[in-house]
Structure formats: C-alpha cells, structure tokens
Write a protein that holds these residues in place. Sequence first.
Motif, PDB file in Angstrom:
ATOM      1  N   VAL A 111       0.876  -1.325   0.040  1.00  0.00           N
ATOM      2  CA  VAL A 111      -0.075   0.078  -0.109  1.00  0.00           C
ATOM      3  C   VAL A 111       0.874   1.344   0.069  1.00  0.00           C
ATOM      4  CG1 VAL A 111      -1.761   1.204   1.261  1.00  0.00           C
ATOM      5  CG2 VAL A 111      -1.745  -1.088   1.043  1.00  0.00           C
ATOM      6  N   ALA A 112       1.969   1.229   0.736  1.00  0.00           N
ATOM      7  CA  ALA A 112       2.891   2.433   0.916  1.00  0.00           C
ATOM      8  C   ALA A 112       3.483   2.555  -0.388  1.00  0.00           C
ATOM      9  CB  ALA A 112       3.807   2.024   2.003  1.00  0.00           C
ATOM     10  N   ALA A 113       3.868   1.554  -1.286  1.00  0.00           N
ATOM     11  CA  ALA A 113       4.446   1.572  -2.460  1.00  0.00           C
ATOM     12  C   ALA A 113       3.363   2.453  -3.397  1.00  0.00           C
ATOM     13  CB  ALA A 113       4.975   0.458  -2.985  1.00  0.00           C
ATOM     14  N   LEU A 114       2.250   1.909  -3.428  1.00  0.00           N
ATOM     15  CA  LEU A 114       1.061   2.420  -4.308  1.00  0.00           C
ATOM     16  C   LEU A 114       0.829   3.906  -4.116  1.00  0.00           C
ATOM     17  CD1 LEU A 114      -1.428  -0.359  -4.595  1.00  0.00           C
ATOM     18  CD2 LEU A 114       0.390   0.266  -6.162  1.00  0.00           C
ATOM     19  N   PHE A 115       0.953   4.446  -2.824  1.00  0.00           N
ATOM     20  CA  PHE A 115       0.889   5.686  -2.440  1.00  0.00           C
ATOM     21  C   PHE A 115       2.267   6.684  -2.932  1.00  0.00           C
ATOM     22  CE2 PHE A 115      -2.499   4.756   0.807  1.00  0.00           C
ATOM     23  CZ  PHE A 115      -3.354   5.722   0.647  1.00  0.00           C
ATOM     24  N   GLU A 116       3.339   5.988  -3.004  1.00  0.00           N
ATOM     25  CA  GLU A 116       4.451   6.497  -3.424  1.00  0.00           C
ATOM     26  C   GLU A 116       4.413   6.967  -5.029  1.00  0.00           C
ATOM     27  OE1 GLU A 116       6.036   7.472  -0.585  1.00  0.00           O
ATOM     28  OE2 GLU A 116       7.816   6.222  -0.791  1.00  0.00           O
ATOM     29  N   ALA A 122       1.523   7.199  -6.320  1.00  0.00           N
ATOM     30  CA  ALA A 122       0.585   8.275  -6.443  1.00  0.00           C
ATOM     31  C   ALA A 122       1.062   9.620  -6.308  1.00  0.00           C
ATOM     32  CB  ALA A 122      -0.854   7.868  -5.581  1.00  0.00           C
ATOM     33  N   ILE A 123       1.696   9.704  -5.210  1.00  0.00           N
ATOM     34  CA  ILE A 123       2.031  11.060  -4.974  1.00  0.00           C
ATOM     35  C   ILE A 123       3.268  11.841  -6.047  1.00  0.00           C
ATOM     36  CG2 ILE A 123       3.966  12.296  -3.397  1.00  0.00           C
ATOM     37  CD1 ILE A 123       3.066  10.530  -1.012  1.00  0.00           C
ATOM     38  N   TYR A 124       3.966  10.608  -6.571  1.00  0.00           N
ATOM     39  CA  TYR A 124       4.781  11.178  -7.793  1.00  0.00           C
ATOM     40  C   TYR A 124       4.031  11.813  -8.897  1.00  0.00           C
ATOM     41  CZ  TYR A 124       9.640   9.994  -7.143  1.00  0.00           C
ATOM     42  OH  TYR A 124      11.203  10.117  -6.755  1.00  0.00           O
ATOM     43  N   ILE A 125       2.868  10.863  -9.316  1.00  0.00           N
ATOM     44  CA  ILE A 125       1.820  11.260 -10.342  1.00  0.00           C
ATOM     45  C   ILE A 125       1.266  12.802 -10.314  1.00  0.00           C
ATOM     46  CG2 ILE A 125      -0.229  10.587 -11.393  1.00  0.00           C
ATOM     47  CD1 ILE A 125       0.709   7.608 -11.094  1.00  0.00           C
ATOM     48  N   SER A 126       0.874  12.721  -8.800  1.00  0.00           N
ATOM     49  CA  SER A 126       0.164  13.929  -8.482  1.00  0.00           C
ATOM     50  C   SER A 126       1.048  15.128  -8.777  1.00  0.00           C
ATOM     51  CB  SER A 126      -0.339  14.047  -7.034  1.00  0.00           C
ATOM     52  OG  SER A 126      -1.344  12.926  -6.834  1.00  0.00           O
ATOM     53  N   LEU A 156       4.016  19.147   1.844  1.00  0.00           N
ATOM     54  CA  LEU A 156       3.834  18.140   2.821  1.00  0.00           C
ATOM     55  C   LEU A 156       3.583  16.960   2.383  1.00  0.00           C
ATOM     56  CD1 LEU A 156       3.142  17.864   5.978  1.00  0.00           C
ATOM     57  CD2 LEU A 156       0.886  18.181   5.446  1.00  0.00           C
ATOM     58  N   ALA A 157       2.775  16.820   1.075  1.00  0.00           N
ATOM     59  CA  ALA A 157       2.618  15.416   0.525  1.00  0.00           C
ATOM     60  C   ALA A 157       3.949  14.929  -0.268  1.00  0.00           C
ATOM     61  CB  ALA A 157       1.434  15.441  -0.605  1.00  0.00           C
ATOM     62  N   MET A 158       4.369  15.799  -0.892  1.00  0.00           N
ATOM     63  CA  MET A 158       5.610  15.258  -1.829  1.00  0.00           C
ATOM     64  C   MET A 158       6.926  14.990  -1.178  1.00  0.00           C
ATOM     65  SD  MET A 158       5.660  17.712  -5.316  1.00  0.00           S
ATOM     66  CE  MET A 158       6.740  19.077  -4.250  1.00  0.00           C
ATOM     67  N   TYR A 159       7.120  15.463   0.148  1.00  0.00           N
ATOM     68  CA  TYR A 159       8.272  15.147   0.837  1.00  0.00           C
ATOM     69  C   TYR A 159       8.068  14.551   2.280  1.00  0.00           C
ATOM     70  CZ  TYR A 159      10.411  18.551  -2.419  1.00  0.00           C
ATOM     71  OH  TYR A 159      10.927  19.054  -3.378  1.00  0.00           O
ATOM     72  N   VAL A 160       7.086  15.195   3.184  1.00  0.00           N
ATOM     73  CA  VAL A 160       6.906  14.620   4.494  1.00  0.00           C
ATOM     74  C   VAL A 160       6.098  13.459   4.244  1.00  0.00           C
ATOM     75  CG1 VAL A 160       6.018  14.864   6.686  1.00  0.00           C
ATOM     76  CG2 VAL A 160       6.959  16.865   5.526  1.00  0.00           C
ATOM     77  N   LEU A 161       5.076  13.331   3.875  1.00  0.00           N
ATOM     78  CA  LEU A 161       4.153  12.272   3.735  1.00  0.00           C
ATOM     79  C   LEU A 161       4.835  10.976   2.876  1.00  0.00           C
ATOM     80  CD1 LEU A 161       1.437  11.256   4.418  1.00  0.00           C
ATOM     81  CD2 LEU A 161       0.417  11.859   2.210  1.00  0.00           C
ATOM     82  N   PHE A 162       5.651  11.547   1.758  1.00  0.00           N
ATOM     83  CA  PHE A 162       6.370  10.652   0.911  1.00  0.00           C
ATOM     84  C   PHE A 162       7.425  10.032   1.628  1.00  0.00           C
ATOM     85  CE2 PHE A 162       9.804   9.306  -1.731  1.00  0.00           C
ATOM     86  CZ  PHE A 162       9.104   8.713  -3.291  1.00  0.00           C
TER      87      PHE A 162
END
Length: 225
Positions: free
Chosen positions: A10-15, A17-21, A57-63
């Motif tokens: 799940v974490a890999a898929l979120f990674e 998704a963050i890149y795509i966003s 926050l999403a691109m760096y901290v959440l990532f």
Amino acid sequence: MNSLQKIGGVAALFEAAIYISAFVFFGAVWEFPADANAVQQFTFLAENQLILSLLNLAMYVLFGIFLAVLVLALYQRVKDKAPALSQLASIFGIVWVGLVIASGMIANIGLGVAIEISADDPKQAMTIWLVINTLVEALGGGNEIVGGLWVLLLSIAALRANEFPKMLNYLGVFVGLAGILTIYPAEILTEVFGLGQILWFAWLGVHMLVKSPALPEASVVEPAR
C-alpha cells in the motif's frame, strides 16, 4: 510478516500516486510567474501559500513516511537470502527518508519566512527563497543519488534472493542507475528517475499486495506414545 508486506505494498502505491500528483500539478496546474518582478512573484506565492505548503507536505513529508514503511518491508523481504546487500540498501533507504522529510520541512518553513520578509524587502526575500530552493533541490529534489543507490542495491539484493519478478528487479536497476546519474545536472535524468520510479513503485506495490510470501508451515509434533 504478511501484514507488513501488505502495508508495504500500500505504501508503494501511495508513493507512485504522490509522484503522479506532483507531475500533474507542476506540469499542468502550477503557473508560477517566472518573468514577473519580485513583488509580483511573492504576491503569487502568498496567494498560493496554503496549496503549495500542502503539496510540499505530501511530496516530501508524507512521501518520506510511506518510504520508511516500504524500506522496512523490503528489508524484511530479502534480508534472509541477501543479508549484506539488504542491510546496505536499507541504510541508504533510511538516509533518503531523512533527506526527503527534511526537504519538506525546509521548503514550508522557508516559504513562510520569505513571504513574511517580502512585505518589507522583496529583494532580500528573493535571495532567501533562492537559497531555500537550492537546499530543497540538493537534499530531496534535483539530486537523487541516495534514492538511486537504495533502489539499485535493493534490486540487486532481490535478484540474488530470487524475490519479485526479474523484470521488476531489472527495472529497479535501471531506475537506480538513473538516480545515481543525477549527480550530473541534467533535468532529463531527474525526469527519467521520477517516471521510472512511478512504474517501479506501482509494479512493486501491486506485487506485494497480490503475492506476499507464504507464512512458514507450523511443524507438527506427534504425541508421545
């Protein structure tokens, strides 16, 4: 272990998704007035501070948080069959986590400071903003050596441990080498690394969710006669 592999997937898929966003936002939505003067640029930044802060926050901290989970899950996956390489890869993975999270905090704090100073001295604020951007790019944006080393070493360890599809691991080797090559300041290398990681993260995440390693069978103890 299976639950950790699922969480890692799940974490890999979120990674991914963050890149795509981030690619979509900066490629199709964000219109920074690069040709405007300092006052106009900081007016634009002040008007968009909230959305830019959330994006950082999403691109760096959440990532970085999701990356920490993935680093642990992948280490657990390959440590028994490739102990030395998996440990070395994890060191670079953990360092990358720290660099990425630090980049996000520097970006957001620096943005707020630059906007505040711009009200009295736009030129000084622009100098501060350029320094902040340089730090963020050096730590977690334009230079992907640490991340590249993690992906490369992990992919080699997975090949030796016979974990994951071979084509996925070969993709990881390619992506890792592209990341290491970003030591040369060419934007195309950073883009290749980023696009390659989207595919690598997505493929890896799906595989970890669908094909987690089987739990060891419990040994059967025969009753004493």
